[in-house]
Design a protein around this motif. Structure first.
Motif, PDB file in Angstrom:
ATOM      1  N   ARG A  61     -44.311  56.060   5.516  1.00 49.63           N
ATOM      2  CA  ARG A  61     -44.559  54.942   5.686  1.00 49.63           C
ATOM      3  C   ARG A  61     -45.020  54.585   7.174  1.00 49.63           C
ATOM      4  NH1 ARG A  61     -40.405  55.085   2.243  1.00 49.63           N
ATOM      5  NH2 ARG A  61     -38.705  54.840   3.930  1.00 49.63           N
ATOM      6  N   ALA A  62     -44.527  55.475   7.765  1.00 50.77           N
ATOM      7  CA  ALA A  62     -44.709  55.103   9.467  1.00 50.77           C
ATOM      8  C   ALA A  62     -46.216  55.506   9.642  1.00 50.77           C
ATOM      9  CB  ALA A  62     -43.766  55.842  10.329  1.00 50.77           C
ATOM     10  N   GLU A 207     -38.803  55.109  -4.810  1.00 51.75           N
ATOM     11  CA  GLU A 207     -39.410  55.282  -3.580  1.00 51.75           C
ATOM     12  C   GLU A 207     -40.802  55.766  -3.860  1.00 51.75           C
ATOM     13  OE1 GLU A 207     -37.673  56.874   0.002  1.00 51.75           O
ATOM     14  OE2 GLU A 207     -36.034  55.164  -0.102  1.00 51.75           O
ATOM     15  N   LEU A 208     -40.840  56.928  -4.601  1.00 48.80           N
ATOM     16  CA  LEU A 208     -42.266  57.370  -4.881  1.00 48.80           C
ATOM     17  C   LEU A 208     -43.080  56.712  -5.698  1.00 48.80           C
ATOM     18  CD1 LEU A 208     -40.962  61.056  -5.873  1.00 48.80           C
ATOM     19  CD2 LEU A 208     -42.426  60.494  -3.886  1.00 48.80           C
ATOM     20  N   SER A 209     -42.583  55.796  -6.762  1.00 50.19           N
ATOM     21  CA  SER A 209     -43.101  54.817  -7.370  1.00 50.19           C
ATOM     22  C   SER A 209     -43.829  53.820  -6.599  1.00 50.19           C
ATOM     23  CB  SER A 209     -42.222  54.190  -8.550  1.00 50.19           C
ATOM     24  OG  SER A 209     -43.046  53.413  -9.351  1.00 50.19           O
ATOM     25  N   ALA A 210     -42.919  53.275  -5.751  1.00 51.21           N
ATOM     26  CA  ALA A 210     -43.553  52.326  -5.028  1.00 51.21           C
ATOM     27  C   ALA A 210     -44.589  52.677  -3.930  1.00 51.21           C
ATOM     28  CB  ALA A 210     -42.463  51.752  -3.878  1.00 51.21           C
ATOM     29  N   PHE A 211     -44.545  54.049  -3.520  1.00 50.80           N
ATOM     30  CA  PHE A 211     -45.668  54.555  -2.873  1.00 50.80           C
ATOM     31  C   PHE A 211     -47.028  54.755  -3.700  1.00 50.80           C
ATOM     32  CE2 PHE A 211     -48.163  58.131  -1.102  1.00 50.80           C
ATOM     33  CZ  PHE A 211     -48.362  57.750  -0.004  1.00 50.80           C
ATOM     34  N   SER A 212     -46.739  55.011  -4.821  1.00 54.11           N
ATOM     35  CA  SER A 212     -47.738  55.399  -6.032  1.00 54.11           C
ATOM     36  C   SER A 212     -48.529  54.084  -6.323  1.00 54.11           C
ATOM     37  CB  SER A 212     -47.277  56.141  -7.178  1.00 54.11           C
ATOM     38  OG  SER A 212     -48.159  56.217  -8.001  1.00 54.11           O
ATOM     39  N   THR A 213     -47.675  52.995  -6.357  1.00 51.50           N
ATOM     40  CA  THR A 213     -48.292  51.711  -6.703  1.00 51.50           C
ATOM     41  C   THR A 213     -49.228  51.200  -5.672  1.00 51.50           C
ATOM     42  OG1 THR A 213     -46.421  51.230  -8.323  1.00 51.50           O
ATOM     43  CG2 THR A 213     -47.656  49.442  -7.243  1.00 51.50           C
ATOM     44  N   ASP A 214     -48.446  51.373  -4.250  1.00 48.98           N
ATOM     45  CA  ASP A 214     -49.339  50.867  -3.233  1.00 48.98           C
ATOM     46  C   ASP A 214     -50.626  51.679  -3.009  1.00 48.98           C
ATOM     47  OD1 ASP A 214     -47.454  48.937  -2.558  1.00 48.98           O
ATOM     48  OD2 ASP A 214     -46.516  50.193  -1.309  1.00 48.98           O
ATOM     49  N   LEU A 215     -50.609  52.902  -3.240  1.00 49.44           N
ATOM     50  CA  LEU A 215     -51.787  53.788  -3.217  1.00 49.44           C
ATOM     51  C   LEU A 215     -52.890  53.338  -4.199  1.00 49.44           C
ATOM     52  CD1 LEU A 215     -53.136  56.506  -2.137  1.00 49.44           C
ATOM     53  CD2 LEU A 215     -51.801  57.737  -3.465  1.00 49.44           C
ATOM     54  N   HIS A 216     -52.235  53.068  -5.363  1.00 50.21           N
ATOM     55  CA  HIS A 216     -53.181  52.864  -6.455  1.00 50.21           C
ATOM     56  C   HIS A 216     -53.937  51.383  -6.084  1.00 50.21           C
ATOM     57  CE1 HIS A 216     -54.326  50.707 -10.282  1.00 50.21           C
ATOM     58  NE2 HIS A 216     -54.695  51.859 -10.602  1.00 50.21           N
ATOM     59  N   GLY A 217     -53.025  50.391  -5.731  1.00 50.97           N
ATOM     60  CA  GLY A 217     -54.068  49.410  -5.147  1.00 50.97           C
ATOM     61  C   GLY A 217     -54.933  49.574  -4.013  1.00 50.97           C
ATOM     62  N   VAL A 225     -56.444  46.405   0.249  1.00 54.77           N
ATOM     63  CA  VAL A 225     -55.153  46.124  -0.290  1.00 54.77           C
ATOM     64  C   VAL A 225     -53.964  47.143   0.108  1.00 54.77           C
ATOM     65  CG1 VAL A 225     -53.235  45.567  -2.237  1.00 54.77           C
ATOM     66  CG2 VAL A 225     -55.949  44.734  -2.353  1.00 54.77           C
ATOM     67  N   LYS A 226     -53.344  46.757   1.010  1.00 54.42           N
ATOM     68  CA  LYS A 226     -52.325  47.900   1.398  1.00 54.42           C
ATOM     69  C   LYS A 226     -50.942  47.199   2.003  1.00 54.42           C
ATOM     70  CE  LYS A 226     -53.954  48.770   6.060  1.00 54.42           C
ATOM     71  NZ  LYS A 226     -54.497  49.969   6.826  1.00 54.42           N
ATOM     72  N   PRO A 227     -49.816  47.896   1.959  1.00 52.86           N
ATOM     73  CA  PRO A 227     -48.783  47.244   2.175  1.00 52.86           C
ATOM     74  C   PRO A 227     -48.762  47.067   3.709  1.00 52.86           C
ATOM     75  CG  PRO A 227     -48.339  49.296   1.734  1.00 52.86           C
ATOM     76  CD  PRO A 227     -49.783  49.106   1.565  1.00 52.86           C
ATOM     77  N   ALA A 228     -48.083  45.849   4.156  1.00 52.41           N
ATOM     78  CA  ALA A 228     -47.792  45.722   5.542  1.00 52.41           C
ATOM     79  C   ALA A 228     -46.761  46.544   6.297  1.00 52.41           C
ATOM     80  CB  ALA A 228     -47.195  44.299   5.939  1.00 52.41           C
ATOM     81  N   VAL A 229     -47.167  47.055   7.279  1.00 55.33           N
ATOM     82  CA  VAL A 229     -46.258  48.177   8.118  1.00 55.33           C
ATOM     83  C   VAL A 229     -45.844  47.475   9.342  1.00 55.33           C
ATOM     84  CG1 VAL A 229     -46.055  50.512   8.923  1.00 55.33           C
ATOM     85  CG2 VAL A 229     -47.584  50.079   7.190  1.00 55.33           C
ATOM     86  N   SER A 230     -44.375  47.363   9.214  1.00 55.83           N
ATOM     87  CA  SER A 230     -43.864  47.035  10.556  1.00 55.83           C
ATOM     88  C   SER A 230     -43.599  47.775  11.603  1.00 55.83           C
ATOM     89  CB  SER A 230     -42.501  46.026  10.086  1.00 55.83           C
ATOM     90  OG  SER A 230     -41.684  47.061   9.627  1.00 55.83           O
TER      91      SER A 230
END
Length: 242
Positions: A61-62, A207-217, A225-230
């Motif tokens: 994530r980082a 956690e793997l499912s969330a990463f996979s969903t973000d990767l798919h998007g 489209v990608k998740p915001a990284v703080s």
């Protein structure tokens, strides 16, 4: 003249019970030792494996989502890690989609490929847990077998002596109780460890499912489209007094 029940020795301890019980008592004891060793080994190895993937997730994530491109992000992930495997499978599916002769929607193709990658990782995480479940459910019965043999020997001694004296039955009954306790001592940690590891596996899978969903998007939107990284801001340096 025989020495009194040897100073410091316990005539009703574990070793005395095993010696009195003979081959059957030793066999039950060794089976329980093997079952206990196997369950503790699996618990420690699975715990380390789970923690490794959780740590990989923090680093992914980082580093991954701050990379300028998907290939750069892939290079930042650890080789042979669970997250690297998902990204590799996603890129492979993307390349394979262009070679399909029968058109398939890219969204569906990537969804199936990433789901298959996750399922493989989750299957590996579940390896060995069946042993814990088996130990937790069967070790009390193995101990109970030793208990039955101990009670049977006590009844035989009572029948031979003609009366139920404490001296005649203390040894076999003590052996029976020890076998019961050993069976429970093996079963309880295995059951607790199994439930704990199952719960941690669910956390890893989420956690793997969330990463996979973000990767798919990210892949179907060409990186839009990608998740915001703080990113934590660095703490200001302390002022230097003049």
């Amino acid at each position: 003249m025989a020495s009194p029940a040897a100073a410091g020795s316990n005539p009703y301890g574990l070793m005395a019970a095993l010696e009195q019980g003979g081959t059957i008592a030793w066999a039950v004891f060794l089976i329980l030792v093997v079952m206990s060793a196997a369950s503790w080994y699996i618990m420690f190895t699975k715990l380390l494996e789970q923690q490794k993937i959780l740590n990989q997730g923090k680093r992914a994530r980082a580093a991954f989502w701050t990379a300028p491109s998907l290939r750069d992000g892939q290079a930042k992930l650890e080789k042979n890690s669970a997250y690297r495997q998902i990204v590799d499978d996603g890129l492979l599916a993307q390349e394979q989609h262009t070679k399909l002769t029968d058109p398939v929607d890219q969204h569906e193709w990537l969804t199936g490929s990433l789901a298959r990658s996750q399922a493989l990782i989750n299957s590996k995480l579940g390896n060995g847990l069946a042993v814990l479940a088996t130990v937790g459910s069967t070790s009390p019965f193995v101990g109970l077998f030793g208990t039955v043999i101990g009670i049977y020997r006590a009844l035989i001694k009572i029948g031979a002596a003609g009366q139920a004296s404490i001296d005649a039955v203390a040894g076999p009954v003590g052996e029976a109780l020890i076998m019961t306790a050993l069976g429970l001592a093996v079963a309880v940690p295995a059951v607790l460890g199994y439930n704990w590891l199952i719960r941690r596996n669910k956390v890893v899978a989420e956690e793997l499912s969330a990463f996979s969903t973000d990767l798919h998007g990210y892949m179907v939107s060409a990186g839009a489209v990608k998740p915001a990284v703080s990113v934590k801001a660095a703490a200001p340096a302390p002022a230097v007094k003049k």
